[in-house]
Design a protein around this motif. Structure first.
Motif, mmCIF file in Angstrom:
data_model
loop_
_atom_site.group_PDB
_atom_site.id
_atom_site.type_symbol
_atom_site.label_atom_id
_atom_site.label_comp_id
_atom_site.label_asym_id
_atom_site.label_seq_id
_atom_site.Cartn_x
_atom_site.Cartn_y
_atom_site.Cartn_z
ATOM 1 N N CYS A 10 0.824 -1.214 0.000
ATOM 2 C CA CYS A 10 0.000 0.000 0.000
ATOM 3 C C CYS A 10 0.856 1.261 0.000
ATOM 4 N N LEU A 11 2.158 1.085 0.202
ATOM 5 C CA LEU A 11 3.071 2.226 0.268
ATOM 6 C C LEU A 11 3.890 2.390 -1.002
ATOM 7 N N THR A 12 3.721 1.480 -1.950
ATOM 8 C CA THR A 12 4.572 1.498 -3.137
ATOM 9 C C THR A 12 3.861 2.146 -4.313
ATOM 10 N N GLY A 13 4.662 2.475 -5.311
ATOM 11 C CA GLY A 13 4.116 3.091 -6.513
ATOM 12 C C GLY A 13 4.972 4.257 -6.954
ATOM 13 N N VAL A 14 4.400 5.071 -7.823
ATOM 14 C CA VAL A 14 5.114 6.202 -8.403
ATOM 15 C C VAL A 14 4.324 7.478 -8.155
ATOM 16 N N LYS A 15 5.018 8.526 -7.742
ATOM 17 C CA LYS A 15 4.374 9.820 -7.565
ATOM 18 C C LYS A 15 4.179 10.465 -8.927
ATOM 19 N N HIS A 16 2.962 10.918 -9.187
ATOM 20 C CA HIS A 16 2.636 11.501 -10.480
ATOM 21 C C HIS A 16 2.824 13.012 -10.456
ATOM 22 N N GLU A 17 3.322 13.535 -11.544
ATOM 23 C CA GLU A 17 3.606 14.960 -11.635
ATOM 24 C C GLU A 17 2.685 15.609 -12.666
ATOM 25 N N GLY A 18 2.477 16.910 -12.499
ATOM 26 C CA GLY A 18 1.682 17.645 -13.474
ATOM 27 C C GLY A 18 0.907 18.765 -12.812
ATOM 28 N N PRO A 19 0.462 19.742 -13.585
ATOM 29 C CA PRO A 19 -0.298 20.862 -13.018
ATOM 30 C C PRO A 19 -1.685 20.418 -12.583
ATOM 31 N N VAL A 20 -2.141 20.966 -11.458
ATOM 32 C CA VAL A 20 -3.485 20.650 -10.966
ATOM 33 C C VAL A 20 -4.385 21.854 -11.180
ATOM 34 N N THR A 21 -5.688 21.588 -11.254
ATOM 35 C CA THR A 21 -6.647 22.661 -11.539
ATOM 36 C C THR A 21 -7.521 23.002 -10.348
ATOM 37 N N GLY A 22 -7.467 22.196 -9.293
ATOM 38 C CA GLY A 22 -8.277 22.454 -8.114
ATOM 39 C C GLY A 22 -7.533 23.284 -7.087
ATOM 40 N N GLU A 23 -8.056 23.301 -5.863
ATOM 41 C CA GLU A 23 -7.448 24.090 -4.799
ATOM 42 C C GLU A 23 -7.713 23.447 -3.448
ATOM 43 N N ILE A 24 -6.863 23.796 -2.494
ATOM 44 C CA ILE A 24 -7.049 23.375 -1.107
ATOM 45 C C ILE A 24 -7.896 24.421 -0.399
ATOM 46 N N ILE A 25 -8.967 23.986 0.276
ATOM 47 C CA ILE A 25 -9.830 24.903 1.007
ATOM 48 C C ILE A 25 -10.113 24.348 2.394
ATOM 49 N N ASP A 26 -10.675 25.190 3.235
ATOM 50 C CA ASP A 26 -11.234 24.746 4.507
ATOM 51 C C ASP A 26 -12.706 24.450 4.257
ATOM 52 N N TYR A 27 -13.067 23.178 4.326
ATOM 53 C CA TYR A 27 -14.453 22.795 4.059
ATOM 54 C C TYR A 27 -15.127 22.437 5.381
ATOM 55 N N HIS A 28 -15.780 23.419 5.968
ATOM 56 C CA HIS A 28 -16.476 23.227 7.248
ATOM 57 C C HIS A 28 -15.559 22.640 8.313
ATOM 58 N N GLY A 29 -14.346 23.175 8.374
ATOM 59 C CA GLY A 29 -13.413 22.734 9.392
ATOM 60 C C GLY A 29 -12.546 21.551 9.012
#
Length: 245
Positions: A10-29
């Motif tokens: 569950c800890l293995t794999g590859v980190k994916h790179e690229g531009p994201v279109t969303g954002e980090i917000i505070d959603y009701h705490g």
């Protein structure tokens, strides 16, 4: 058990790179990554694996769903304590059993329930789907079993019990790896038997040439693995399009 507890795979794999279109917000705490059109009446709750909402892999997948017309909310399930992306040679230092002990069902489920409740209040969606990867699959199954969402999509699930699957009667799509000690052949067969007995609308696809985690952490330079990840995603999209009204 329909899928086994998480392990080092569950800890293995590859980190994916690229531009994201969303954002980090505070959603009701609750901190959350959100992506898509807020006016959409079709909302997807994205329940992550142990790497959480800040890993680019989850964010890029959320953006992919948003590009299909959904508003996607990816909550922080771990209170800022997601497993950090770790080089393979240092996996033994992660302390997965201890981490899982801190982030049990009793801790995570109230966060999922809180976010889902606010989604229903804020957006009054015509239907709600949820997608869950690895650890997150358990919570999608539980939400389906309690009829709190309309459609579920999971990939390489962990920690799911037979009793939880027994309660699922709403549409469910499962993407599985042929080689997966967490969700091996016997567990897949048992899951299919239960869902068939329930009369559930379901789809289970097994992809050869890939391992646990492929749907979100695959190495995109390997052709067969890239194909499996993309096919799993578009199968989820097609399933949502059919059953999310």
């Amino acid at each position: 058990m329909s899928s086994n507890p998480p392990g080092l795979c569950c800890l293995t794999g590859v980190k994916h790179e690229g531009p994201v279109t969303g954002e980090i917000i505070d959603y009701h705490g609750v901190e959350a990554y959100v992506s898509g059109d807020k006016t959409s009446k079709k909302v997807i709750l994205f329940v992550t694996d142990i790497f959480g909402h800040v890993l680019s892999n989850a964010q890029l997948l959320a953006d992919d769903f948003a590009a299909q017309g959904y508003y996607v909310i990816v909550p922080d399930l771990f209170g800022g304590d997601a497993i950090p992306w770790t080089p393979f040679e240092k996996l033994g230092d992660v302390g997965l059993p201890e981490w899982l002990g801190k982030h049990s069902l009793e801790v995570i489920e109230p966060i999922v329930e809180k976010v889902l409740g606010h989604i229903k209040e804020d957006f009054a969606p015509t239907s709600i789907g949820a997608v869950g990867y690895c650890l997150g699959a358990k919570y999608v199954i539980r939400l389906l079993g309690e009829k709190k969402i309309d459609v579920g999509a999971i990939a390489h699930p962990s920690f799911v019990t037979d009793d939880e699957v027994e309660k699922v009667t709403s549409p469910l799509i499962i993407s599985a790896a042929q080689t997966d000690p967490i969700f091996p052949l016997e567990n897949r067969v048992k899951t299919e038997e239960i869902l068939t007995k329930n009369g559930t609308i379901f789809e289970i696809t097994v992809y050869s040439g890939v391992v646990h985690g492929f749907a979100c952490r695959v190495d995109p330079t390997i052709a067969v693995a890239k194909y499996a990840k993309e096919r799993a995603f578009f199968s989820q999209v097609a399933f949502f399009a059919q059953h999310l009204k």
